[in-house]
Design an enzyme around this catalytic site. Structure first.
Site, mmCIF file in Angstrom:
data_model
loop_
_atom_site.group_PDB
_atom_site.id
_atom_site.type_symbol
_atom_site.label_atom_id
_atom_site.label_comp_id
_atom_site.label_asym_id
_atom_site.label_seq_id
_atom_site.Cartn_x
_atom_site.Cartn_y
_atom_site.Cartn_z
ATOM 1 N N GLN A 100 0.846 -1.201 0.000
ATOM 2 C CA GLN A 100 0.000 0.000 0.000
ATOM 3 C C GLN A 100 0.874 1.242 0.000
ATOM 4 O O GLN A 100 0.372 2.353 -0.062
ATOM 5 C CB GLN A 100 -0.871 0.037 1.260
ATOM 6 C CG GLN A 100 -1.746 -1.182 1.431
ATOM 7 C CD GLN A 100 -2.403 -1.185 2.802
ATOM 8 O OE1 GLN A 100 -3.429 -0.540 3.004
ATOM 9 N NE2 GLN A 100 -1.818 -1.893 3.743
ATOM 10 N N ASN A 101 2.184 1.054 0.119
ATOM 11 C CA ASN A 101 3.081 2.206 0.241
ATOM 12 C C ASN A 101 3.390 2.809 -1.119
ATOM 13 O O ASN A 101 3.369 2.131 -2.145
ATOM 14 C CB ASN A 101 4.381 1.802 0.937
ATOM 15 C CG ASN A 101 4.139 1.365 2.366
ATOM 16 O OD1 ASN A 101 3.071 1.653 2.918
ATOM 17 N ND2 ASN A 101 5.091 0.677 2.949
ATOM 18 N N ILE A 102 3.730 4.087 -1.073
ATOM 19 C CA ILE A 102 4.011 4.818 -2.305
ATOM 20 C C ILE A 102 5.478 5.226 -2.351
ATOM 21 O O ILE A 102 5.883 6.018 -3.183
ATOM 22 C CB ILE A 102 3.121 6.081 -2.388
ATOM 23 C CG1 ILE A 102 3.331 6.961 -1.135
ATOM 24 C CG2 ILE A 102 1.657 5.685 -2.492
ATOM 25 C CD1 ILE A 102 2.626 8.301 -1.214
ATOM 26 N N HIS A 118 -1.442 1.505 -4.343
ATOM 27 C CA HIS A 118 -1.783 2.926 -4.257
ATOM 28 C C HIS A 118 -0.856 3.792 -5.104
ATOM 29 O O HIS A 118 -0.707 4.976 -4.858
ATOM 30 C CB HIS A 118 -1.783 3.376 -2.792
ATOM 31 C CG HIS A 118 -2.851 2.696 -1.970
ATOM 32 N ND1 HIS A 118 -2.797 2.565 -0.605
ATOM 33 C CD2 HIS A 118 -4.006 2.087 -2.348
ATOM 34 C CE1 HIS A 118 -3.875 1.924 -0.182
ATOM 35 N NE2 HIS A 118 -4.619 1.613 -1.209
ATOM 36 N N CYS A 152 2.405 25.321 -18.484
ATOM 37 C CA CYS A 152 1.141 26.075 -18.508
ATOM 38 C C CYS A 152 0.852 26.836 -17.221
ATOM 39 O O CYS A 152 -0.158 27.522 -17.115
ATOM 40 C CB CYS A 152 -0.026 25.135 -18.836
ATOM 41 S SG CYS A 152 -0.500 24.075 -17.454
ATOM 42 N N GLY A 190 3.038 -4.587 8.963
ATOM 43 C CA GLY A 190 2.939 -3.132 9.174
ATOM 44 C C GLY A 190 1.742 -2.469 8.549
ATOM 45 O O GLY A 190 1.864 -1.399 7.959
ATOM 46 N N SER A 191 0.585 -3.091 8.680
ATOM 47 C CA SER A 191 -0.635 -2.441 8.186
ATOM 48 C C SER A 191 -1.735 -2.567 9.214
ATOM 49 O O SER A 191 -1.925 -3.631 9.805
ATOM 50 C CB SER A 191 -1.095 -3.069 6.866
ATOM 51 O OG SER A 191 -2.326 -2.485 6.467
ATOM 52 N N SER A 192 -2.470 -1.473 9.419
ATOM 53 C CA SER A 192 -3.584 -1.526 10.367
ATOM 54 C C SER A 192 -4.842 -2.101 9.709
ATOM 55 O O SER A 192 -5.854 -2.298 10.372
ATOM 56 C CB SER A 192 -3.857 -0.127 10.916
ATOM 57 O OG SER A 192 -4.213 0.744 9.861
ATOM 58 N N ASN A 216 3.084 -7.020 13.115
ATOM 59 C CA ASN A 216 2.737 -5.610 13.275
ATOM 60 C C ASN A 216 3.171 -5.114 14.654
ATOM 61 O O ASN A 216 3.180 -5.879 15.609
ATOM 62 C CB ASN A 216 1.213 -5.460 13.130
ATOM 63 C CG ASN A 216 0.816 -4.125 12.551
ATOM 64 O OD1 ASN A 216 1.396 -3.682 11.561
ATOM 65 N ND2 ASN A 216 -0.153 -3.470 13.161
HETATM 66 P P1 NAD Z 1 -1.327 2.621 8.936
HETATM 67 O O1 NAD Z 1 -0.561 3.890 9.180
HETATM 68 O O2 NAD Z 1 -2.791 2.662 9.031
HETATM 69 O O3 NAD Z 1 -0.824 1.498 9.965
HETATM 70 C C1 NAD Z 1 0.530 1.233 10.145
HETATM 71 C C2 NAD Z 1 0.668 0.040 11.065
HETATM 72 O O4 NAD Z 1 2.047 -0.269 11.152
HETATM 73 C C3 NAD Z 1 0.171 0.291 12.487
HETATM 74 O O5 NAD Z 1 -0.744 -0.731 12.820
HETATM 75 C C4 NAD Z 1 1.443 0.196 13.341
HETATM 76 O O6 NAD Z 1 1.225 -0.524 14.543
HETATM 77 C C5 NAD Z 1 2.376 -0.605 12.469
HETATM 78 N N1 NAD Z 1 3.805 -0.317 12.662
HETATM 79 C C6 NAD Z 1 4.401 0.848 13.016
HETATM 80 N N2 NAD Z 1 5.729 0.708 13.056
HETATM 81 C C7 NAD Z 1 5.999 -0.584 12.736
HETATM 82 C C8 NAD Z 1 7.187 -1.340 12.602
HETATM 83 N N3 NAD Z 1 8.398 -0.795 12.819
HETATM 84 N N4 NAD Z 1 7.080 -2.650 12.267
HETATM 85 C C9 NAD Z 1 5.868 -3.228 12.056
HETATM 86 N N5 NAD Z 1 4.713 -2.553 12.169
HETATM 87 C C10 NAD Z 1 4.773 -1.240 12.493
HETATM 88 O O7 NAD Z 1 -0.808 2.078 7.554
HETATM 89 P P2 NAD Z 1 -1.536 1.318 6.372
HETATM 90 O O8 NAD Z 1 -2.342 0.193 6.895
HETATM 91 O O9 NAD Z 1 -0.489 1.083 5.369
HETATM 92 O O10 NAD Z 1 -2.568 2.368 5.776
HETATM 93 C C11 NAD Z 1 -2.148 3.683 5.523
HETATM 94 C C12 NAD Z 1 -2.341 4.206 4.104
HETATM 95 O O11 NAD Z 1 -1.452 5.302 3.993
HETATM 96 C C13 NAD Z 1 -1.925 3.236 3.043
HETATM 97 O O12 NAD Z 1 -2.937 3.263 2.114
HETATM 98 C C14 NAD Z 1 -0.636 3.826 2.413
HETATM 99 O O13 NAD Z 1 -0.832 3.988 1.031
HETATM 100 C C15 NAD Z 1 -0.490 5.197 2.976
HETATM 101 N N6 NAD Z 1 0.856 5.514 3.559
HETATM 102 C C16 NAD Z 1 2.005 5.196 2.891
HETATM 103 C C17 NAD Z 1 3.256 5.495 3.460
HETATM 104 C C18 NAD Z 1 4.494 5.085 2.706
HETATM 105 O O14 NAD Z 1 4.479 5.013 1.487
HETATM 106 N N7 NAD Z 1 5.589 4.767 3.424
HETATM 107 C C19 NAD Z 1 3.344 6.117 4.702
HETATM 108 C C20 NAD Z 1 2.144 6.450 5.354
HETATM 109 C C21 NAD Z 1 0.907 6.142 4.766
HETATM 110 ZN ZN ZN Z 2 0.709 22.069 -17.414
#
Ligand code: NAD
Ligand code: ZN
Length: 249
Positions: A100-102, A118, A152, A190-192, A216
């Site tokens: 889900q990370n960008i 994403h 533009c 690492g996703s909620s 997580n």
């Molecule tokens: P979230 O922020 O909702 O949840 C993050 C989870 O990671 C939490 O449950 C937390 O307990 C856990 N966490 C924190 N540190 C950790 C570690 N060191 N090791 C393991 N787990 C750890 O994130 P999500 O579920 O990915 O949803 C957020 C949305 O925001 C996604 O859609 C994503 O696209 C975007 N996002 C991306 C980035 C990025 O690209 N790095 C950063 C922030 C948000």
């Molecule tokens: Zn333009």
């Protein structure tokens, strides 16, 4: 914790098609703040303002101020967790990473098959004239807070990421669903699991018979649906799992 690491390593060593699914937590140890959780970004920024498509169309500048905080104040290098996942792919165990990370840190760590649900920050398009920029070429302007199209003059420069309120890229989503269905071990790191439709993908894997593993830092409200739940930091736990897998195979 050690016996959980052993169990996960055993599952991986005996798997035919393991898939890893990551969220913001895997990049936390690279210095990129997560959205939710203790130091979550949503405590300081309003997601409706800075990360929704409606907010962007109302005020693109607010997004770019947010982006400056998010990206430029961090060193954003892959951490031991990203490298461990890439190593499992090299070993032929992990077949795909769904993220889900960008932030592109999986690719920087060497992962080859990365499905970005994403999108990513690599390219930025002008919504008015269609000119495409590379993110890296905009960095100086982002730092100065002067992001506008030099063709533009439009302020509507939009990175190819999925904002809240936008649909996910169809092809990537269907590939991710295919990977989930094929998987026999599916590990969430690492996703909620609050953001849909991404959050439903682990349960597609489960319905197709995969063992579900959650790694997580904090508990989530979906933990009880997992076969194995390990609360710990990705950068500490994943390398230990790789070491154990090496002992087994
Ligand atoms: P979230 O922020 O909702 O949840 C993050 C989870 O990671 C939490 O449950 C937390 O307990 C856990 N966490 C924190 N540190 C950790 C570690 N060191 N090791 C393991 N787990 C750890 O994130 P999500 O579920 O990915 O949803 C957020 C949305 O925001 C996604 O859609 C994503 O696209 C975007 N996002 C991306 C980035 C990025 O690209 N790095 C950063 C922030 C948000
Ligand atoms: Zn333009």
């Amino acid at each position: 914790m050690d016996w959980l690491i052993e169990k996960i390593a055993e599952l991986l060593a005996n798997s035919k098609h393991a898939v890893v699914f990551t969220g913001a937590g895997i990049s936390a140890e690279s210095g990129i703040p997560t959205f939710r959780g203790k130091n979550g970004l949503w405590k300081r920024f309003d997601p409706e303002e800075v990360a929704s498509i409606r907010g962007f169309m109302r005020n693109p500048k607010a997004f770019w101020n947010f982006a400056r905080e998010l990206i430029l104040k961090t060193k954003a290098k892959p951490n031991a967790g990203h490298y461990a996942i890439a190593e499992l792919e090299k070993m032929g165990i992990v077949k795909a990473v769904i993220t889900q990370n960008i932030d592109m840190l999986h690719q920087k760590a060497g992962s080859k098959r990365v499905l970005e649900l994403h999108g990513s920050l690599k390219f930025v398009d002008c919504l008015d004239c269609g000119k495409t920029y590379r993110w890296d070429d905009l960095v100086d302007r982002i730092k100065r807070g002067e992001v506008a199209c030099d063709e533009c003059g439009s302020l509507y420069l939009k990175p190819r990421i999925v904002f809240f309120g936008e649909a996910l890229p169809k092809e990537v989503l269907s590939e991710a669903i295919e990977e989930a269905k094929r998987s026999d071990v599916f590990i969430v790191v690492g996703s909620s699991l609050q953001v849909y439709p991404a959050a439903s993908i682990p349960f597609i894997a489960k319905d197709s018979g995969a063992k579900l593993v959650m790694i997580n830092a904090d508990p989530t409200d979906k933990d009880r649906l997992f076969d194995i739940v390990l609360h710990g930091k990705a950068g500490e736990v994943l390398p230990k799992i790789v070491d154990k897998v090496k002992e087994i195979i």
